[in-house]
Design an enzyme around this catalytic site. Structure first.
Site, mmCIF file in Angstrom:
data_model
loop_
_atom_site.group_PDB
_atom_site.id
_atom_site.type_symbol
_atom_site.label_atom_id
_atom_site.label_comp_id
_atom_site.label_asym_id
_atom_site.label_seq_id
_atom_site.Cartn_x
_atom_site.Cartn_y
_atom_site.Cartn_z
ATOM 1 N N LYS A 1 0.865 -1.193 0.000
ATOM 2 C CA LYS A 1 0.000 0.000 0.000
ATOM 3 C C LYS A 1 0.897 1.238 0.000
ATOM 4 O O LYS A 1 1.505 1.590 1.005
ATOM 5 C CB LYS A 1 -0.905 0.059 1.236
ATOM 6 N N GLY B 1 3.113 4.403 13.660
ATOM 7 C CA GLY B 1 3.967 3.252 13.973
ATOM 8 C C GLY B 1 3.611 2.627 15.314
ATOM 9 O O GLY B 1 3.543 1.401 15.447
ATOM 10 N N GLU C 1 9.341 16.558 15.303
ATOM 11 C CA GLU C 1 9.789 16.453 13.914
ATOM 12 C C GLU C 1 8.958 17.393 13.046
ATOM 13 O O GLU C 1 7.726 17.318 13.055
ATOM 14 C CB GLU C 1 9.647 15.016 13.414
ATOM 15 N N CYS D 1 13.364 11.519 6.805
ATOM 16 C CA CYS D 1 13.446 11.230 8.234
ATOM 17 C C CYS D 1 14.886 11.282 8.700
ATOM 18 O O CYS D 1 15.159 11.337 9.889
ATOM 19 C CB CYS D 1 12.796 9.907 8.565
ATOM 20 N N GLU E 1 9.853 2.006 10.567
ATOM 21 C CA GLU E 1 10.823 3.096 10.407
ATOM 22 C C GLU E 1 10.042 4.389 10.537
ATOM 23 O O GLU E 1 9.132 4.652 9.745
ATOM 24 C CB GLU E 1 11.494 3.025 9.029
ATOM 25 N N SER F 1 4.942 7.932 10.193
ATOM 26 C CA SER F 1 5.043 8.698 11.437
ATOM 27 C C SER F 1 5.146 7.800 12.670
ATOM 28 O O SER F 1 4.704 6.639 12.657
ATOM 29 C CB SER F 1 3.827 9.608 11.583
HETATM 30 C C1 UN1 Z 1 18.173 8.688 2.987
HETATM 31 O O1 UN1 Z 1 18.396 9.629 3.737
HETATM 32 O O2 UN1 Z 1 18.951 8.399 2.059
HETATM 33 O O3 UN1 Z 1 11.819 8.236 5.098
HETATM 34 C C2 UN1 Z 1 17.022 7.787 3.123
HETATM 35 C C3 UN1 Z 1 13.005 8.559 5.120
HETATM 36 C C4 UN1 Z 1 13.998 7.446 5.312
HETATM 37 C C5 UN1 Z 1 14.888 7.264 4.161
HETATM 38 C C6 UN1 Z 1 16.017 8.206 4.136
HETATM 39 N N1 UN1 Z 1 13.298 6.230 5.609
HETATM 40 O O4 UN1 Z 1 13.341 9.712 4.956
#
Ligand code: UN1
Length: 478
Positions: free
Chosen positions: A172, A230, A379, A281, A247, A226
């Site tokens: 998804k 998560g 964030e 992130c 993540e 987020s």
């Molecule tokens: C990167 O900085 O190369 O959602 C990848 C994000 C991370 C991936 C960053 N999971 O920004």
């Protein structure tokens, strides 16, 4: 208007209504319409995946390798065209869009190789005449829920290991960026991925995402998004005893010590804080600067920010594209408003006009801040960074670690001793020395600590931990 359907059991099926995919640089540019499934679409996809499992498990490592290799080659061959679509739907610059597409291609090729490296262990038993084999097997059916900010690389780094380890997949993608996921699905389909092995169900998180997380037929869930979502997913998966890999956010520190080389530190901070519009992130959002270099660093940062061109990502002179949508832009502007109260000075951050109506924002730097402020705890996910002045290395390290997140942490220094110390004491999953906090390699472990990540690492050989289960077999030769 081109219509795009879900891919379920090898067939393109319209599921529910069509929703517009809008270009954030030009709201009149509709990229296409994409059908939004629901819980019933997820049921169909799970049934399709169940029927496909036996055939997929019997694929030889060579056949699996050849499929993933072909997908990687096809993506690479179409990198210019897919990169353009990515920039149009997500807003990162064309160079970043093509770069991300090539990264997706390389990920498929890496995991093509992994299909041929499915080694196990053989160990002698502690008892006589007994042999032990330790092997890895597929987990089963895996639900993948991916974000809008890396609309092809993140799907790739979940799909490729899932397939390499013999699982079936239901993806998804984010509602805001279904285009790249749809192209990836088309390529998998054209390259001969058997029906039901890979399924694409587009739609909302609250319907399709929730149905994937709660479906008893789905054995594992990998999610990027987020921290709040998560946490919810971890709760549901925990109760159902599903494997889960999350993540989530970051509030990544970048430490600039007095002995830093500014010709390295400033470009690294400009890249980490503002490139991809700060929508990573792994972005650097807290620039923690030692007293002696503070003024010189800030002066050069502000000068470099002034040279950044914000605008249409398809224009090759643009450095920073638009914010992804109106809601994210409003949230960023609210944080700039908050910074005006918390920080001693705000540079930039205002909404900008583009050539057409879009969601453009000037990069923002918040000066004279401390680590207790909300702008330094939450964030933001936009082109915004804070300067936090500190007295020495120990204070820098303690501020860097004083956050609920722990994805990446960077340091700029010429001292091997302090770099080494930082690498060992930073409470983060990834540490960068004299490099931007964002922009990672595709073949090594990716992930963080604390509220940034939960469950096994993504990418590289470490991906095996989540995408396979270990079996220990004993046999008596007797
Ligand atoms: C990167 O900085 O190369 O959602 C990848 C994000 C991370 C991936 C960053 N999971 O920004």
């Amino acid at each position: 208007m081109k219509k795009h359907d879900c891919l379920i059991g090898g067939k393109w099926l319209r599921q529910g209504d069509y929703h517009e995919n809008i270009n954030p640089s030009d709201v009149d540019d509709i990229i296409g319409v994409y059908s939004h499934g629901d819980a019933l679409s997820v049921d169909l996809a799970v049934e399709a995946a169940k029927s496909a499992r036996t055939e997929w498990i019997s694929f030889t490592p060579q056949a699996r390798h050849d499929l993933l290799e072909a997908v990687g080659k096809t993506i690479a061959g179409r990198a210019e065209q897919i990169g353009r679509l990515l920039s149009r739907e997500e807003g990162k610059t064309l160079a970043e869009g093509i770069g991300e597409t090539m990264r997706a291609a390389q990920i498929f090729k890496f995991f093509a190789g992994e299909c041929l490296r499915q080694a196990g262990d053989i160990q002698p038993s502690v008892r006589p005449d007994i042999d032990i084999e330790i092997t890895r097997e597929p987990v089963g059916i895996i639900g993948l829920i991916t974000p809008w900010n890396f609309p092809i690389a993140i799907p790739a780094w979940k799909i490729a290991p899932a397939l390499a380890h013999g699982n079936c997949v239901i993806l998804k993608p984010a509602e805001l960026t279904p285009g790249c996921a749809h192209v990836t699905a088309q390529i998998l389909h054209e390259c001969g991925c058997p029906p039901g092995v890979f399924n694409l169900v587009m739609g909302r998180g609250s319907t399709v995402g929730q149905a994937i997380v709660a479906h008893p037929g789905i054995d594992a869930v990998s999610f990027t998004g987020s921290a709040a979502t998560g946490r919810h997913i971890a709760g549901v998966c925990g109760r159902m005893m599903k494997k889960v890999q999350l993540e989530m956010g970051g509030k990544n520190p970048m430490v600039i010590l007095d002995d830093a080389d500014l010709s390295i530190a400033v470009p690294a901070c400009i890249n980490g804080t503002f490139f991809s519009t700060g929508q990573r992130c792994t972005a650097s959002s807290r620039l923690i600067v030692e007293e002696g270099i503070h003024d010189a660093f800030v002066e050069e940062m502000v000068a470099e920010m002034g040279r950044l061109k914000v605008g249409d990502p398809l224009d090759s002179s643009t450095h920073v594209g638009p914010v992804v949508d109106a809601r994210q832009l409003q949230s960023n502007l609210d944080y700039v408003g908050l910074a005006a109260k918390e920080a001693s000075e705000v540079i930039g951050g205002e909404r900008l006009d583009g050539a057409r109506e879009g969601f453009f924002q000037a990069p923002a730097l918040f000066l004279g801040t401390n680590n207790e402020m909300r702008i330094n705890r939450e964030e933001i996910f936009g082109p915004c960074g804070s300067i936090i002045r500190v007295g020495d290395f120990d204070e820098a390290l303690s501020v860097a670690n004083d956050t609920e997140y722990g994805l990446t942490a960077g340091i700029c220094t010429q001292s091997l001793k302090r770099a080494r110390n930082f690498k060992r004491r930073a409470e983060a999953g990834m540490v960068m020395v004299n490099l931007p906090t964002a922009g990672v390699d595709y073949h090594v472990a990716f992930g963080g600590r604390k509220a940034s990540s939960y469950g096994p690492r993504e990418q590289g050989r470490y991906a095996a931990e989540f995408y396979s289960v270990v079996k220990t077999s004993y046999s008596f030769a007797g």
